[in-house]
Design an enzyme around this catalytic site. Structure first.
Site, PDB file in Angstrom:
ATOM      1  N   HIS A   1      58.461  63.715  14.327  1.00  0.00           N
ATOM      2  CA  HIS A   1      59.791  63.006  14.544  1.00  0.00           C
ATOM      3  C   HIS A   1      60.281  63.360  15.913  1.00  0.00           C
ATOM      4  O   HIS A   1      61.570  63.363  16.110  1.00  0.00           O
ATOM      5  CB  HIS A   1      60.930  63.172  13.609  1.00  0.00           C
ATOM      6  CG  HIS A   1      60.062  63.039  12.301  1.00  0.00           C
ATOM      7  ND1 HIS A   1      59.936  61.888  11.464  1.00  0.00           N
ATOM      8  CD2 HIS A   1      59.798  63.951  11.193  1.00  0.00           C
ATOM      9  CE1 HIS A   1      59.469  61.857  10.267  1.00  0.00           C
ATOM     10  NE2 HIS A   1      59.332  63.232  10.205  1.00  0.00           N
TER      11      HIS A   1
ATOM     12  N   SER B   1      59.859  60.448  45.819  1.00  0.00           N
ATOM     13  CA  SER B   1      60.929  59.291  45.511  1.00  0.00           C
ATOM     14  C   SER B   1      61.337  58.950  47.089  1.00  0.00           C
ATOM     15  O   SER B   1      61.478  59.626  48.058  1.00  0.00           O
ATOM     16  CB  SER B   1      61.904  59.428  44.803  1.00  0.00           C
ATOM     17  OG  SER B   1      63.145  58.827  45.157  1.00  0.00           O
TER      18      SER B   1
ATOM     19  N   LYS C   1      62.196  64.698  43.880  1.00  0.00           N
ATOM     20  CA  LYS C   1      61.435  64.310  42.754  1.00  0.00           C
ATOM     21  C   LYS C   1      60.048  63.953  42.975  1.00  0.00           C
ATOM     22  O   LYS C   1      59.415  64.055  44.351  1.00  0.00           O
ATOM     23  CB  LYS C   1      61.709  62.512  42.797  1.00  0.00           C
ATOM     24  CG  LYS C   1      63.102  62.117  42.341  1.00  0.00           C
ATOM     25  CD  LYS C   1      63.413  62.383  40.980  1.00  0.00           C
ATOM     26  CE  LYS C   1      62.563  61.597  40.008  1.00  0.00           C
ATOM     27  NZ  LYS C   1      63.044  60.403  39.283  1.00  0.00           N
TER      28      LYS C   1
ATOM     29  N   GLU D   1      51.798  57.254  33.952  1.00  0.00           N
ATOM     30  CA  GLU D   1      52.814  56.184  33.814  1.00  0.00           C
ATOM     31  C   GLU D   1      52.057  54.857  33.950  1.00  0.00           C
ATOM     32  O   GLU D   1      52.153  53.927  33.211  1.00  0.00           O
ATOM     33  CB  GLU D   1      54.129  56.324  34.917  1.00  0.00           C
ATOM     34  CG  GLU D   1      55.104  57.196  34.275  1.00  0.00           C
ATOM     35  CD  GLU D   1      56.237  57.153  35.483  1.00  0.00           C
ATOM     36  OE1 GLU D   1      57.266  56.876  34.951  1.00  0.00           O
ATOM     37  OE2 GLU D   1      55.819  57.582  36.596  1.00  0.00           O
TER      38      GLU D   1
END
Ligand code: ARG
Length: 465
Positions: free
Chosen positions: A164, A285, A291, A298
């Site tokens: 979970h 970025s 970043k 992804e």
């Protein structure tokens, strides 16, 4: 069809047709833009067919020699990028056949004896896919090897295992990696199983009913290294189960890649900080200088969607088709091609990326110490002292509540504090409350004890050698 007509099909198919196709219809119906990728399989299949025709006395030795020479020359032309693919000739099969006739004359026109493009295309796709499956399995093996070596390196590194997405029990990072190795091993198994049904020969089914020429289909199957001949001509030309099977095996494989990607992305976020991916697989970025984004996982997670989409596309393509061949089937190629390309690129990139993975054991350990991950071990300890498991569960729940109120991990409570919950608790409790103690205790086949992880590494090394 005369040579001239075959070379310039914009005229018409045969004497039967009196109207030419519009450019739009030509573009709509042609597949040569994408199916030229099948050229090598097409030539391999034609060479085997011609050889059999000659052996059966259906084709003269001279014609056979001319066809062989012509097809080999065409292969060289295509390889050198000198072949001119013509939209007017619709697909890879007619393009190669027309060029053959251009090169060797009437012998070229004899090649199509006892054959139809319907059994030809089914054969080509199978031959091509068989080769791709072999490549994919090679890449799967390479990826598994990288992961097994990482698992070996990190058998003793501990991170929280989650259920979970809540801290559950500590596990070995090597064990976690080997969970994916199990998935990829099943993927390879599925690919090999699919390969058996891919590797069957439709050629000889001709258009749909078989052929009146005395073909030796078994001979062609043997030449092409295929395991069997299709046993029903209608099924042979219309069956695309093998493509759907491959696509569903590919979908499961990408599903595994996607789940792994999701974990890599989570682990790389500042909130976990468990790993770093090599810079070469991340991007920055344009606005936020700090970043570093895990673009590769992804994208892999995103590309899983297109592979799933192709499976749905193929299933839908087939569901309403009456026997036997229908032009719908031409639509099987692009989804298959894209699935194969996506799989191969993804597997290659993941092997490289994971080889460069940096693990941060301190962050993993700190996270494992956060959620009373060894609570089950305390319960098991009490059970070994004679407490019933349900009662032990309740005792430990109280201990966890106290530790939480104090803002410490269960393992940080003193012996006196623990004894207050059950007098049977002794100093040796700290052996099982430690992360290492918890891991080592799970020394059962398939468990997370580092000894088990090392045994699994050894097993995988043998399997992958
Ligand atoms: N380009 C076609 C395909 O991909 C080849 C078979 C065409 N057969 C036919 N009867 N039109 O399916």
């Amino acid at each position: 069809m005369s040579d001239n007509q075959l070379a310039n099909k914009s005229q018409a198919w045969s004497a039967l047709f009196s109207e030419p196709m519009s450019d739009l219809v030509k573009r709509y119906t042609a597949s040569v833009g994408f199916d030229q990728r099948l050229w090598r399989a097409d030539i391999t299949g034609s060479l085997a067919h011609a050889e059999m025709l000659a052996a059966q006395g259906i084709l003269g030795a001279e014609d056979h020699a001319a066809i062989q020479r012509g097809l080999n020359e065409i292969a060289a032309e295509i390889e050198a990028g000198q072949f001119e693919w013509k939209l007017d000739l619709e697909d890879v099969h007619l393009n190669i056949e027309a060029r053959l006739t251009e090169r060797v004359g009437i012998a070229g026109k004899r090649l199509h004896t006892g054959r139809s493009r319907n059994d030809q295309v089914a054969t080509d796709v199978r031959l091509w896919l068989r080769g791709e499956i072999d490549e994919i399995n090679g890449l799967l093996r390479a990826l598994q090897t990288v992961m097994v070596e990482k698992a070996s390196e990190h058998a003793d590194v501990i991170l929280p295992g989650f259920t979970h997405l809540q801290v559950a029990q500590p596990v070995s990072f090597g064990h976690h990696l080997l969970a994916y190795v199990e998935m990829f091993a099943r993927d390879a198994e599925r690919m090999l199983d699919t390969r058996k049904r891919v590797n069957r020969l439709p050629l000889g089914a001709a258009a749909l009913a078989g052929t009146s020429y005395p073909l030796d289909r078994e001979r062609v199957a043997a030449t092409l290294g295929m395991e069997a001949c299709s046993q029903n001509s209608l099924d042979a030309v219309s069956d695309r189960d093998f493509a759907i099977e491959f696509s569903s095996a590919a979908t499961l494989l990408m599903l595994h890649i996607s789940r792994l990607s999701e974990e890599l992305i989570l682990w790389m976020s500042q909130n976990f900080g468990f790993i770093a991916l090599p810079d070469a697989f991340c991007t920055g970025s344009s606005i936020m200088p700090q970043k570093k984004n895990p673009d590769v996982p992804e994208l892999a997670r995103g590309k899983t969607g297109r592979v799933v989409g192709h499976l749905v596309g193929l299933v839908t393509l087939m569901k309403g088709q009456p026997l036997a061949y229908n032009k719908d089937n031409q639509e099987d190629k692009e989804p298959l091609f894209d699935t194969v390309d996506t799989l191969k690129d993804t597997l290659r990139i993941f092997a490289d990326m994971l080889a460069g993975l940096t693990v941060k054991p301190d962050a993993m350990r700190a996270a494992a110490l956060k959620g009373h991950a060894t609570a089950t071990d305390l319960a098991d300890y009490l059970v070994k002292k004679g407490v019933a498991f349900r009662d032990a569960h309740e005792v430990v729940a109280h201990a966890v509540k106290t530790a939480t109120a104090k803002g410490v991990d269960l393992a940080a409570l003193s012996l006196d504090e623990l004894k207050a919950f059950d007098a049977r608790i002794e100093a040796d409790v700290f052996d099982v409350l430690s992360l290492e103690g918890s891991l080592n205790a799970r020394n059962v086949l398939g468990g997370t004890a580092p000894a088990q992880v090392r045994a699994q590494v050894a097993r995988h090394r043998v399997r992958l050698a």
